[in-house]
Scaffold this motif. Structure first.
Motif, PDB file in Angstrom:
ATOM      1  N   THR A  39       0.759  -1.161   0.192  1.00  0.00           N
ATOM      2  CA  THR A  39       0.153  -0.369   0.007  1.00  0.00           C
ATOM      3  C   THR A  39       0.704   1.494   0.193  1.00  0.00           C
ATOM      4  N   SER A  58      -6.650   3.077   1.864  1.00  0.00           N
ATOM      5  CA  SER A  58      -7.374   2.206   2.429  1.00  0.00           C
ATOM      6  C   SER A  58      -8.385   0.981   1.245  1.00  0.00           C
ATOM      7  N   ALA A  59      -8.330   1.490   0.202  1.00  0.00           N
ATOM      8  CA  ALA A  59      -9.125   0.570  -1.140  1.00  0.00           C
ATOM      9  C   ALA A  59      -7.608  -0.144  -1.618  1.00  0.00           C
ATOM     10  N   ARG A  61      -5.585  -1.414   0.501  1.00  0.00           N
ATOM     11  CA  ARG A  61      -5.372  -2.339   1.507  1.00  0.00           C
ATOM     12  C   ARG A  61      -6.177  -3.175   1.345  1.00  0.00           C
ATOM     13  N   ALA A  62      -7.833  -2.705   0.698  1.00  0.00           N
ATOM     14  CA  ALA A  62      -8.859  -4.178   0.518  1.00  0.00           C
ATOM     15  C   ALA A  62      -8.980  -4.701  -0.373  1.00  0.00           C
ATOM     16  N   LEU A  65      -5.688  -7.816   0.432  1.00  0.00           N
ATOM     17  CA  LEU A  65      -6.400  -8.404   1.179  1.00  0.00           C
ATOM     18  C   LEU A  65      -7.143  -9.723   0.667  1.00  0.00           C
ATOM     19  N   VAL A  75      -8.263 -14.011   3.880  1.00  0.00           N
ATOM     20  CA  VAL A  75      -8.328 -12.901   3.660  1.00  0.00           C
ATOM     21  C   VAL A  75      -7.577 -12.507   5.108  1.00  0.00           C
TER      22      VAL A  75
END
Ligand code: HEM
Length: 209
Positions: A39, A58-59, A61-62, A65, A75
């Motif tokens: 990230t 945040s996007a 990282r998502a 995952l 996950v």
């Protein structure tokens, strides 16, 4: 397949042209990278683009995952053990031919598909008045629609949505600010896919040169 001499090898099971370039530039490991590290690196590289583009961590990282599998166990495994870049192929983000098809299933360049990008491009004038072929957001959308359309027998509904996190983000990061707005230079897209190379102006900013 061409590669920059001396640059790190990139796994054929990493189908993302952007991540492949980051590995080749030595900015990410080819196999496993912690979600925090991937990230931070992507946000940092993006900020070396024209106009210092900000990508939401945040996007990213998502995505990191879920990129190796969607089950809660998978996950958690990525969260604790890291994103496995060399195992993205056949993962949930692999559109299996519903994308541009510039990289084939073995990450070899399909030159006809690379040349096809120009069908969607038009002449653009960069900030210095230099004319080159490029793709703006509307042209990228036409290409993504055509990619989705031609994959009718194998696409998933989610694939068209996933594309919005690929080419438009590449435009944001690697786009040049032309006289009539932002566009991706087709030469620079070719360099990214074939040579796994970021634009010179970005590498310069990254190395503080
Ligand atoms: C953790 C972050 C990321 C992961 C896990 C990831 C993963 C992937 C995967 C699995 C594909 C293959 C999809 C397919 O089958 O067509 C792909 C394609 C792609 N990604 Fe990424 N990616 C990430 C970040 C990014 C970023 C930040 C950019 C742009 C700056 C980007 C740009 C692209 C593009 C342009 C494609 C090519 C689609 C095509 O050939 O049509 N990716 N990515």
């Amino acid at each position: 397949m061409t590669s920059t001499p001396g640059s790190p090898q990139v796994s054929p099971n990493d189908p993302c042209p952007f991540l492949r370039a980051l590995v080749a530039h030595g900015l990410l490991a080819d196999d496993v990278v912690s979600v925090g590290e991937v990230t931070k690196t992507i946000v940092n590289v993006a900020s070396a683009g024209d106009g210092q583009p900000q990508l939401p961590s945040s996007a990213i990282r998502a995505i990191a995952l879920v990129a190796n599998g969607l089950s809660p166990l998978q996950v958690v495994r990525n969260g604790l053990g890291g994103l496995r870049l060399s195992e993205l192929r056949n993962g949930p983000l692999d559109k299996k031919g519903a994308g541009s098809r510039v990289l084939d299933a073995s990450a070899r360049i399909d030159t006809a598909e690379l040349a096809r990008l120009d069908d969607f491009a038009s002449d653009k004038t960069d900030a210095d008045g230099h004319v080159e072929r490029g793709l703006d957001l509307a042209e990228l959308r036409r290409m993504m629609d055509a990619n989705f359309e031609r994959a009718a027998e194998r696409r998933r509904g989610v694939d068209r949505w996933l594309m919005n996190g690929e080419w438009p983000i590449l435009l944001k990061v690697m786009g040049k600010l032309g006289k009539l707005g932002r566009y991706l230079s087709t030469t620079e897209v070719r360099d990214l896919f074939v040579e796994r190379r970021l634009p010179e102006r970005m590498s310069r900013r990254l190395t503080g040169g």
